[in-house]
Design a protein around this motif. Sequence first.
Motif, PDB file in Angstrom:
ATOM      1  N   GLU A 263     -39.341  -8.460 -52.308  1.00  0.00           N
ATOM      2  CA  GLU A 263     -38.936  -8.376 -50.965  1.00  0.00           C
ATOM      3  C   GLU A 263     -37.604  -9.387 -50.796  1.00  0.00           C
ATOM      4  OE1 GLU A 263     -42.062  -9.316 -47.836  1.00  0.00           O
ATOM      5  OE2 GLU A 263     -40.467  -9.243 -46.428  1.00  0.00           O
ATOM      6  N   ILE A 264     -38.002 -10.584 -51.200  1.00  0.00           N
ATOM      7  CA  ILE A 264     -36.799 -11.708 -50.923  1.00  0.00           C
ATOM      8  C   ILE A 264     -35.556 -11.230 -51.628  1.00  0.00           C
ATOM      9  CG2 ILE A 264     -36.272 -13.788 -51.687  1.00  0.00           C
ATOM     10  CD1 ILE A 264     -39.137 -14.658 -51.442  1.00  0.00           C
ATOM     11  N   TYR A 265     -35.754 -10.760 -52.892  1.00  0.00           N
ATOM     12  CA  TYR A 265     -34.371 -10.294 -53.491  1.00  0.00           C
ATOM     13  C   TYR A 265     -33.713  -9.057 -52.928  1.00  0.00           C
ATOM     14  CZ  TYR A 265     -34.563 -13.927 -57.005  1.00  0.00           C
ATOM     15  OH  TYR A 265     -34.544 -15.475 -57.490  1.00  0.00           O
ATOM     16  N   ALA A 294     -49.149 -26.050 -64.970  1.00  0.00           N
ATOM     17  CA  ALA A 294     -48.532 -25.281 -65.787  1.00  0.00           C
ATOM     18  C   ALA A 294     -48.686 -23.587 -65.335  1.00  0.00           C
ATOM     19  CB  ALA A 294     -48.782 -25.483 -67.189  1.00  0.00           C
ATOM     20  N   ASP A 295     -50.073 -23.559 -64.921  1.00  0.00           N
ATOM     21  CA  ASP A 295     -50.637 -22.313 -64.660  1.00  0.00           C
ATOM     22  C   ASP A 295     -49.907 -21.772 -63.387  1.00  0.00           C
ATOM     23  OD1 ASP A 295     -52.612 -22.238 -66.733  1.00  0.00           O
ATOM     24  OD2 ASP A 295     -53.969 -23.108 -65.743  1.00  0.00           O
ATOM     25  N   GLY A 296     -49.858 -22.620 -62.424  1.00  0.00           N
ATOM     26  CA  GLY A 296     -49.348 -22.401 -61.256  1.00  0.00           C
ATOM     27  C   GLY A 296     -47.715 -22.092 -61.320  1.00  0.00           C
ATOM     28  N   ALA A 297     -47.120 -22.930 -62.092  1.00  0.00           N
ATOM     29  CA  ALA A 297     -45.614 -22.704 -62.046  1.00  0.00           C
ATOM     30  C   ALA A 297     -45.157 -21.680 -62.591  1.00  0.00           C
ATOM     31  CB  ALA A 297     -44.914 -23.828 -62.812  1.00  0.00           C
ATOM     32  N   ASN A 298     -46.103 -21.246 -63.801  1.00  0.00           N
ATOM     33  CA  ASN A 298     -45.730 -20.115 -64.757  1.00  0.00           C
ATOM     34  C   ASN A 298     -45.935 -18.751 -64.030  1.00  0.00           C
ATOM     35  OD1 ASN A 298     -45.077 -21.913 -66.567  1.00  0.00           O
ATOM     36  ND2 ASN A 298     -46.796 -21.724 -67.910  1.00  0.00           N
ATOM     37  N   MET A 299     -46.975 -18.945 -63.371  1.00  0.00           N
ATOM     38  CA  MET A 299     -47.253 -17.422 -62.389  1.00  0.00           C
ATOM     39  C   MET A 299     -45.792 -17.442 -61.474  1.00  0.00           C
ATOM     40  SD  MET A 299     -49.785 -16.702 -59.354  1.00  0.00           S
ATOM     41  CE  MET A 299     -49.109 -18.034 -58.434  1.00  0.00           C
ATOM     42  N   LEU A 300     -45.475 -18.121 -60.792  1.00  0.00           N
ATOM     43  CA  LEU A 300     -44.454 -17.974 -60.005  1.00  0.00           C
ATOM     44  C   LEU A 300     -43.058 -17.698 -60.764  1.00  0.00           C
ATOM     45  CD1 LEU A 300     -44.702 -21.158 -57.461  1.00  0.00           C
ATOM     46  CD2 LEU A 300     -45.327 -18.724 -57.166  1.00  0.00           C
ATOM     47  N   ALA A 301     -42.841 -18.515 -61.884  1.00  0.00           N
ATOM     48  CA  ALA A 301     -41.804 -18.209 -62.725  1.00  0.00           C
ATOM     49  C   ALA A 301     -41.751 -16.915 -63.177  1.00  0.00           C
ATOM     50  CB  ALA A 301     -41.834 -19.250 -64.041  1.00  0.00           C
ATOM     51  N   ASP A 302     -42.984 -16.377 -63.721  1.00  0.00           N
ATOM     52  CA  ASP A 302     -42.880 -14.983 -64.138  1.00  0.00           C
ATOM     53  C   ASP A 302     -42.301 -13.943 -62.954  1.00  0.00           C
ATOM     54  OD1 ASP A 302     -43.734 -15.803 -66.500  1.00  0.00           O
ATOM     55  OD2 ASP A 302     -45.866 -15.488 -66.255  1.00  0.00           O
ATOM     56  N   ALA A 303     -42.981 -14.188 -61.722  1.00  0.00           N
ATOM     57  CA  ALA A 303     -42.468 -13.434 -60.712  1.00  0.00           C
ATOM     58  C   ALA A 303     -40.794 -13.397 -60.382  1.00  0.00           C
ATOM     59  CB  ALA A 303     -43.186 -13.689 -59.486  1.00  0.00           C
ATOM     60  N   LEU A 304     -40.281 -14.521 -60.562  1.00  0.00           N
ATOM     61  CA  LEU A 304     -38.832 -14.704 -60.485  1.00  0.00           C
ATOM     62  C   LEU A 304     -37.997 -14.305 -61.514  1.00  0.00           C
ATOM     63  CD1 LEU A 304     -39.156 -18.209 -58.713  1.00  0.00           C
ATOM     64  CD2 LEU A 304     -38.168 -16.373 -57.421  1.00  0.00           C
ATOM     65  N   LYS A 305     -38.323 -14.520 -62.551  1.00  0.00           N
ATOM     66  CA  LYS A 305     -37.836 -14.573 -63.956  1.00  0.00           C
ATOM     67  C   LYS A 305     -36.791 -13.014 -63.881  1.00  0.00           C
ATOM     68  CE  LYS A 305     -36.808 -15.352 -68.397  1.00  0.00           C
ATOM     69  NZ  LYS A 305     -36.273 -16.647 -68.791  1.00  0.00           N
ATOM     70  N   PRO A 306     -37.440 -11.992 -63.387  1.00  0.00           N
ATOM     71  CA  PRO A 306     -36.559 -10.542 -63.576  1.00  0.00           C
ATOM     72  C   PRO A 306     -35.371 -10.633 -62.769  1.00  0.00           C
ATOM     73  CG  PRO A 306     -38.826 -10.041 -63.099  1.00  0.00           C
ATOM     74  CD  PRO A 306     -38.937 -11.431 -63.079  1.00  0.00           C
ATOM     75  N   TYR A 307     -35.389 -11.663 -61.708  1.00  0.00           N
ATOM     76  CA  TYR A 307     -34.195 -11.781 -60.816  1.00  0.00           C
ATOM     77  C   TYR A 307     -33.536 -12.961 -61.256  1.00  0.00           C
ATOM     78  CZ  TYR A 307     -37.542  -8.697 -58.216  1.00  0.00           C
ATOM     79  OH  TYR A 307     -38.493  -7.683 -58.170  1.00  0.00           O
ATOM     80  N   GLY A 308     -33.790 -13.790 -62.358  1.00  0.00           N
ATOM     81  CA  GLY A 308     -32.743 -14.863 -62.535  1.00  0.00           C
ATOM     82  C   GLY A 308     -33.397 -15.893 -61.659  1.00  0.00           C
ATOM     83  N   GLY A 309     -34.417 -16.192 -60.928  1.00  0.00           N
ATOM     84  CA  GLY A 309     -34.858 -17.078 -60.218  1.00  0.00           C
ATOM     85  C   GLY A 309     -35.391 -18.233 -60.938  1.00  0.00           C
ATOM     86  N   ILE A 310     -35.499 -19.276 -60.266  1.00  0.00           N
ATOM     87  CA  ILE A 310     -36.209 -20.626 -60.933  1.00  0.00           C
ATOM     88  C   ILE A 310     -37.252 -21.145 -60.085  1.00  0.00           C
ATOM     89  CG2 ILE A 310     -34.200 -21.143 -62.299  1.00  0.00           C
ATOM     90  CD1 ILE A 310     -33.821 -23.532 -60.513  1.00  0.00           C
ATOM     91  N   VAL A 311     -38.069 -21.864 -60.658  1.00  0.00           N
ATOM     92  CA  VAL A 311     -39.229 -22.720 -60.260  1.00  0.00           C
ATOM     93  C   VAL A 311     -38.818 -24.183 -60.169  1.00  0.00           C
ATOM     94  CG1 VAL A 311     -41.626 -23.225 -59.715  1.00  0.00           C
ATOM     95  CG2 VAL A 311     -41.143 -21.047 -60.401  1.00  0.00           C
ATOM     96  N   MET A 312     -38.881 -25.035 -59.242  1.00  0.00           N
ATOM     97  CA  MET A 312     -38.775 -26.199 -59.294  1.00  0.00           C
ATOM     98  C   MET A 312     -40.118 -26.721 -58.846  1.00  0.00           C
ATOM     99  SD  MET A 312     -34.990 -26.900 -57.637  1.00  0.00           S
ATOM    100  CE  MET A 312     -35.271 -25.788 -56.195  1.00  0.00           C
ATOM    101  N   TRP A 313     -40.932 -27.456 -59.839  1.00  0.00           N
ATOM    102  CA  TRP A 313     -41.969 -27.755 -59.675  1.00  0.00           C
ATOM    103  C   TRP A 313     -42.261 -29.223 -59.526  1.00  0.00           C
ATOM    104  CZ3 TRP A 313     -46.311 -24.509 -58.889  1.00  0.00           C
ATOM    105  CH2 TRP A 313     -47.541 -25.092 -58.738  1.00  0.00           C
ATOM    106  N   ARG A 314     -42.832 -29.876 -58.500  1.00  0.00           N
ATOM    107  CA  ARG A 314     -42.617 -31.400 -58.560  1.00  0.00           C
ATOM    108  C   ARG A 314     -43.769 -32.212 -58.991  1.00  0.00           C
ATOM    109  NH1 ARG A 314     -42.872 -33.213 -52.946  1.00  0.00           N
ATOM    110  NH2 ARG A 314     -40.856 -34.731 -53.045  1.00  0.00           N
ATOM    111  N   ALA A 315     -43.415 -33.264 -59.409  1.00  0.00           N
ATOM    112  CA  ALA A 315     -44.381 -33.899 -60.267  1.00  0.00           C
ATOM    113  C   ALA A 315     -44.645 -35.389 -59.298  1.00  0.00           C
ATOM    114  CB  ALA A 315     -43.780 -34.498 -61.410  1.00  0.00           C
ATOM    115  N   PHE A 316     -44.513 -35.127 -58.113  1.00  0.00           N
ATOM    116  CA  PHE A 316     -44.948 -36.146 -56.995  1.00  0.00           C
ATOM    117  C   PHE A 316     -46.462 -36.277 -56.751  1.00  0.00           C
ATOM    118  CE2 PHE A 316     -45.174 -37.608 -52.528  1.00  0.00           C
ATOM    119  CZ  PHE A 316     -45.004 -39.046 -52.720  1.00  0.00           C
ATOM    120  N   VAL A 317     -47.491 -36.625 -57.711  1.00  0.00           N
ATOM    121  CA  VAL A 317     -48.742 -36.488 -57.686  1.00  0.00           C
ATOM    122  C   VAL A 317     -49.418 -37.854 -57.834  1.00  0.00           C
ATOM    123  CG1 VAL A 317     -49.005 -34.071 -58.514  1.00  0.00           C
ATOM    124  CG2 VAL A 317     -49.036 -35.980 -60.142  1.00  0.00           C
TER     125      VAL A 317
END
Length: 690
Positions: A263-265, A294-317
């Motif tokens: 929908e976003i793209y 990694a499980d969380g970030a990769n799930m989002l990354a897989d959804a974005l990949k076909p459109y060339g999108g990226i995930v910036m996952w923060r390490a502020f934990v």
Amino acid sequence: IDGSNLWFAQSQLHSHNHSLQPKSLVVTDMDGKLTLASNELLNGLNQLFQTSIKQKSRVSKGSVWLSLTNNSEVIQFIDPQELKALGEDGFIIKYIDEKKSVLITGNNQKAVLYGVFHYLRLLQTVAIDKDSLNITEIPKYKVRILNHWDNLDGSVERGYAGRSIWKWDELPTKVSPRYKKYARANASIGINGTVLNNVNANPHILTTEYLKKVMVIASELRPYGIQVYLSVNFASPAVLGGLDDANPKKEEVKDWWKNKVKEIYELIPDFGGFLVKANSEGQPGPMDYGCTHADGANMLADALKPYGGIVMWRAFVYNPKGWDRAKQAYEEFLPLDEQFRDNVMIQVKNGPVDFQPREPLSPMFGAMKETQVMPELQITQEYLGFSDHLVYLGTLYQEFLQSDTYAKGKGSTVAKVTDGSIYNHPVSGIAGVANIGEDNNWCGHHFAQANWYVFGRLAWNPDADVKTIAEEWVRQTLTQKDKVVSSIVEVMMNSREATVNYMTPLGLHHLMGWDHHYGPEPWCVVEGARPDWLPTYYHKADSIGIGFDRSSTGSNAVKQYFEPLRSEFDNIATCPEEYLLWFHHVPWNHKMENGQTLWNQLCLKYQEGVDEVKKSQEVWSKMKTYIDEQQFKEVQEKIAIQLKEAIWWKDACILYFQTFSKQPFPEGVEEPVHKLEELKKLKFDLKHHN
Ligand code: BDP
């Protein structure tokens, strides 16, 4: 000058460049791609030379010539290999002898626009001639992005320049003229992305209603090469989609994200991707379901990949139960290093705790080798006096970017391990938490604009010299008078060290009032508050000494660094004094390099900070005749506040620490003008600062 024109305020030539007036402007532009760039150049030149430069169709002696690289004539003058190496964003500015003209070229319209801004900047900031016009500029980081901590209700977390510039309630119908100005300012310093909303993300940003608003902002920013990204709340599938939970292992959760991304793209074809704060400070995340980052970030990354999108996952934990907050990101993320998709970047704050006036580098840099790590810097001055204190952050950024991680031997600076020079990943990036709001002057303090500016310039080239950048900014924003320029640059260059000294010298950190993070509250105790949000957790002052023992006899955070850093930090004799109390609990009578005791040196450092602000006040007061009246007066008022508060900081800290050291103040330290009990009662007025 009210600051609304940012670094476009002066538009005056550097005194050596008056003879460079072009005879004509030639734009080779078959399909109208360069309209924006050529308008920018023409207006810029006309303003600088106070004339009306003619546009011509043929390059002749004295032309400035704008073209994409795919033009047959350009190819005659520049080696195709060189053109190819420019990539998407790089540009060339070159004096072509055969034509007696200046060529500005790049592989696409955005690159040409960068070239135009660079040429206009050169005319204003350095003496140029034919020989120096042989410039190839290619940005080091691919993603050069601002993170807005802006909420959908118009407030800005840690924002000190008024409310959000994004007018969610007016969008999509009403379009603020500021969006374009914002895009232009960013493009002029090479920024190419923006995350519109707070990392503490409201799930509603992903509703169709809001996405249509985002679409309008994206189309305003697009011509300037700025891509839009969003912070997302990990629980969105449950909150918005009505699913039972947001478990990243569940098919329906994955599908929900895939559909959302689609929908976003459809609305924003060049959408950049997501920024995620997960399992941090109460935000939801994959660990709620026994899964990993990694499980969380990769799930989002897989959804974005076909459109060339990226995930910036923060390490502020960090977890309140841990012994040492500074160690936790590394402990949580290093074991996952091989697991992230290649369109994921781990976004890591410069220091291991939280945007303090000074921190050593986070040990994550260089240590994560298989995953792309992107630095996160703070431009908004959450811990550095909000928009009241004049603090040029260029020196902080440079100190960090040039810190050696030793990951691959000497010279493995943070810049090199993150910009692709040492590890080669398909993406690279750097983020700055924006200091922008709807205030007339955008940033709350005239000089805070310089921090936005220097962030952009360093995102383009992290090895650039921040003093030169300060000078560029001063010449474009305040004045061209050489003598005055150098005095102001000096104030800027000393300002961050001054702030470190009057707030948290010698490696101290997080002495600020809890919650608002403004004034000094080293004594602060709040019933029920997380211990790791309280100053006493960090300074650990007692009758013996002061400082957090992170050495091998303490929390052993030093172990997370590569040798020789590890041993250097671990040993009290070799630990750099600016990090001493970060890594060691040091006795009050410990001998410092200059022979002073720690106690005396601590007090003297606080005094040094105050003195430096006094000095900048003096310098500024002499600027009256050279600087625009409004700029002068507004800065002068702010410096008066800064001085008052620097003294407040000094008094509060030395009086409070004296209750442990039980020693008198050394000679050279001014008697406190406040009493400790008075300072403890001072209530910080948040309203004044928002
Ligand atoms: C801290 C801020 C807090 C942010 C947090 C973060 O105090 O407002 O939400 O960082 O970066 O510095 O997520």
